[in-house]
Design an enzyme around this catalytic site. Structure first.
Site, short mmCIF file in Angstrom:
data_model
loop_
_atom_site.label_atom_id
_atom_site.label_comp_id
_atom_site.label_asym_id
_atom_site.label_seq_id
_atom_site.Cartn_x
_atom_site.Cartn_y
_atom_site.Cartn_z
N ARG A 1 29.20 -26.90 -31.01
CA ARG A 1 27.89 -27.54 -31.09
C ARG A 1 26.93 -26.57 -31.77
O ARG A 1 26.53 -25.56 -31.20
CB ARG A 1 27.39 -27.92 -29.70
N GLU B 1 15.82 -40.71 -27.17
CA GLU B 1 17.25 -40.99 -27.01
C GLU B 1 17.56 -41.42 -25.58
O GLU B 1 17.11 -40.82 -24.62
CB GLU B 1 18.10 -39.75 -27.33
N GLU C 1 34.61 -37.33 -40.78
CA GLU C 1 35.26 -36.22 -41.48
C GLU C 1 34.67 -34.86 -41.14
O GLU C 1 35.31 -33.84 -41.36
CB GLU C 1 35.24 -36.44 -42.99
N GLU D 1 33.90 -34.00 -37.99
CA GLU D 1 34.04 -33.89 -36.54
C GLU D 1 35.40 -33.28 -36.22
O GLU D 1 36.44 -33.75 -36.68
CB GLU D 1 33.93 -35.31 -35.93
#
Length: 183
Positions: A64, A119, A140, A142
């Site tokens: 992350r 969110e 692509e 990830e």
């Protein structure tokens, strides 16, 4: 009218991206003064508590960038425009894990960071998992590794801060509570 409402009087768009948009709003505060609010606009997301037939929790490990580290999470992903949360959940589970599920149940919907972002995330539990033969492909950019752990091991991952994000902590706590209420 909501208690302590802040009425927007102007919006300045700062950034429009693929995942988020950023804006600054001028607002009239409840006391009549004007303030500024920096806002992140997000289309919403889903996350899946996937439980195997031997009571393992399906997790993914991934890097992350905002945290500059790898963490372990429940499968999750962003909703596409007009997509229903359950459809997103089914798609994301298949893309990230190669699993489908026969049984789906909505657990909770909540705001992730209400101080600056709109969110919301929809949490589902998926059970009666099966392997999908023609698995949907991940984005692509990830890269994830599949991990299946016991509830006890998941608690240890939380203690070690390998599980570090709110949605996954919520999921583990939900599993603990759910397990306790089944007795």
């Amino acid at each position: 009218m909501p208690k302590f409402e802040e009425k927007t009087i102007a919006t300045k768009k700062i950034f429009q991206g693929h995942i988020i948009n950023v804006q600054v709003d001028d607002v009239v505060l409840p006391n009549g003064k004007v303030g500024k609010r920096e806002l992140v606009k997000h289309p919403g997301a889903v996350a899946i508590i996937a439980i195997t037939s031997d009571d393992k929790i399906v997790l993914v490990e991934q890097f992350r960038k905002p945290l500059e580290r790898t963490i372990i999470e429940i499968p999750a992903g962003k909703m596409e425009a007009g997509e229903l949360p359950l459809h997103t959940a089914k798609r994301e589970l298949e893309e990230e894990t190669g699993y489908g599920a026969e049984h789906w149940e909505h657990v909770q919907t909540f705001s992730t960071s209400p101080g600056f972002a709109d969110e919301i995330i929809h949490i589902y539990v998926a059970q009666n998992l099966y392997e999908v033969s023609n698995r949907a492909v991940m984005d692509e950019d990830e890269f994830v590794e599949l991990i299946e752990v016991s509830l006890q091991d998941a608690q240890q991952l939380m203690t070690n801060e390998q599980i570090y994000d709110a949605k996954t902590v919520f999921a583990i706590q939900w599993c603990l509570l759910h397990k306790l209420t089944k007795k």
